[in-house]
Design a protein around this motif. Structure first.
Motif, short mmCIF file in Angstrom:
data_model
loop_
_atom_site.label_atom_id
_atom_site.label_comp_id
_atom_site.label_asym_id
_atom_site.label_seq_id
_atom_site.Cartn_x
_atom_site.Cartn_y
_atom_site.Cartn_z
N ILE A 196 0.51 -1.28 0.20
CA ILE A 196 0.05 0.26 -0.20
C ILE A 196 1.05 1.24 -0.39
CG2 ILE A 196 -1.75 1.64 0.70
CD1 ILE A 196 -2.53 -1.41 2.88
N THR A 198 1.73 5.21 0.96
CA THR A 198 0.95 5.91 1.86
C THR A 198 1.82 7.49 1.21
OG1 THR A 198 1.25 4.23 3.70
CG2 THR A 198 0.60 6.83 4.26
N GLN A 228 -2.79 -0.43 -4.20
CA GLN A 228 -3.12 0.37 -3.57
C GLN A 228 -3.20 1.20 -3.11
OE1 GLN A 228 -3.81 -3.61 -0.97
NE2 GLN A 228 -5.74 -1.66 -0.77
N ARG A 230 -3.40 5.42 0.20
CA ARG A 230 -3.90 5.39 1.34
C ARG A 230 -3.19 6.86 1.52
NH1 ARG A 230 -1.03 5.60 6.40
NH2 ARG A 230 -2.11 6.71 7.98
N GLU A 257 -12.73 5.38 2.96
CA GLU A 257 -11.65 4.36 3.64
C GLU A 257 -10.53 4.11 3.42
OE1 GLU A 257 -13.25 0.26 2.82
OE2 GLU A 257 -14.75 0.77 3.94
N SER A 258 -9.83 5.03 2.14
CA SER A 258 -8.90 5.23 2.02
C SER A 258 -8.52 6.28 2.87
CB SER A 258 -8.17 5.32 0.17
OG SER A 258 -9.03 6.02 -0.31
N GLU A 260 -7.60 8.92 5.90
CA GLU A 260 -7.40 9.28 6.94
C GLU A 260 -7.23 11.01 6.79
OE1 GLU A 260 -4.89 8.32 10.77
OE2 GLU A 260 -4.49 6.44 8.67
#
Length: 382
Positions: A196, A198, A228, A230, A257-258, A260
């Motif tokens: 993932i 970030t 993916q 984030r 959801e992805s 924050e």
């Protein structure tokens, strides 16, 4: 050498705090003694572990002040500044320090010192200006010229060129700004991206950063990502209206959801750990001032070895010299979506190229190199 830092800007955190830390710690590494000289009742948000000396006269804040009261506060602030200069002159004459550094200055500081006895300082006085915009340039050049006969008054502009919009003065020095590095993370190395990726949007939340526009672009682009992703959005707010607006945005996107959110000011180790934990920094905000003032978040990315996606008005000289990320056309959201998608999808292939560019840039703009340049300016013969 005994170096004095005259700090009169109180801030709860941010790059001003870390900039002072660069001065303190890098000069200590060079073998110098460092101390602060600050207005009475001045409050630090970080302990630099060096002596602090207090000058008579409090800091005058404009926060929440308007109209005639603001004009009165301007007069009061100027009066206090002249008082601080007089006190610093006496200390310089008494031999309390060998050089004085004013870490965040404007042409107004030079205008005041021109009318102050400190213009005749027996030791070098370094005024650091973090960039000059077109409106300030004539005023700054005028004040610098008026101080040309004062050899120890040495204005230093943090920039990537050797002039101010094609003009210069013999007493102005030009040097690169420094990177912000993970000073509290022992043995730090930039992490390799996991499955993932970030990406992080960090810093003080201001409406000019157009966060919602970017979030909409991100969500549209996300459908075309080949891996993916984030997104971490951190924001510190200084004013109630900004805090309220940021909370509105958080509530609007809390179902994604992805994404924050972190509505919190970060400082010191906590700030460094947050930057260290992401793979890519996003700087999607556009503003003309970034062509004239160095970007604190860009130089954080360089210091932490993080590639960036940025507007093409964000210190373009850096991107001309080093492959440290990707640029989109300022204010063009469609181009931002295109660049973001291409960057994410090609990240694995270009990661080594980014790492090489970041290493080269971090060396060129290192805090140690910056302190060495300031040290050379202090040591210039009068």
């Amino acid at each position: 050498m005994r170096l004095a830092i005259f700090e009169n800007i109180m801030t709860p955190g941010g790059h001003e705090v870390d900039f002072d830390r660069i001065l303190v710690e890098e000069f200590q590494k060079l073998g110098h003694e460092v101390s602060f000289y600050v207005p009475e009742k001045f409050k630090f948000s970080f302990d630099y572990h060096v002596p602090v000396h207090y000058l008579q006269g409090e800091v005058v804040s404009y926060s929440g002040v308007k109209g005639l009261k603001r004009l009165w506060y301007t007069v009061k602030r100027e009066k206090h500044r002249m008082g601080w200069y007089r006190q610093l002159m006496k200390l310089a004459e008494a031999g309390d320090f060998d050089a004085l550094i004013v870490p965040t200055s404007t042409y107004r500081y030079l205008r005041a010192i021109r009318r102050s006895c400190l213009r005749k300082s027996p030791v070098p006085v370094i005024f650091i200006l973090h960039g000059i915009n077109p409106g300030e340039a004539p005023k700054f050049l005028h004040e610098a010229e008026e101080l040309a006969a004062c050899p120890n008054i040495r204005p230093v502009v943090l920039t990537f060129g050797q002039d101010i919009f094609g003009k210069t003065r013999k007493n102005i020095r030009y040097i690169y700004p420094p990177t912000y590095t993970p000073r509290d993370l022992e043995g730090y190395k930039p992490q390799q991206a996991e499955d993932i990726l970030t990406i992080g949007f960090f810093g003080q939340y201001r409406r000019e950063k157009k966060l919602e526009d970017f979030l909409e672009v991100y969500l549209r682009a996300k459908a075309d990502f080949n891996r993916q992703v984030r997104l971490l959005v951190q924001g510190a707010t200084m004013h109630p209206e900004d805090a309220e607006d940021f909370e509105r945005i958080i509530k609007r996107y809390q179902g994604e959801e992805s994404i924050e959110f972190l509505h919190k000011g970060l400082i010191g180790r906590e700030w460094q750990e947050a930057i260290a934990a992401i793979d890519v920094l996003l700087l999607p905000y556009s503003a003309p001032r970034y062509r004239y003032h160095w970007g604190g978040m860009l130089f954080t990315a360089l210091g932490f070895g993080k590639p960036v996606i940025a507007s093409d008005d964000m210190n373009p000289e850096v991107f001309d010299s080093f492959k440290v990320g990707a640029l989109f056309h300022s204010g063009d959201l469609e181009d931002l979506q295109r660049v973001l998608t291409e960057f994410i999808n090609s990240y694995g292939d270009k990661q080594a190229e980014y790492e090489a560019g970041l290493r080269a840039a971090s060396e060129e703009y290192s805090p140690a190199a910056f302190a060495g340049r300031i040290e050379s300016i202090i040591g210039e013969q009068r």
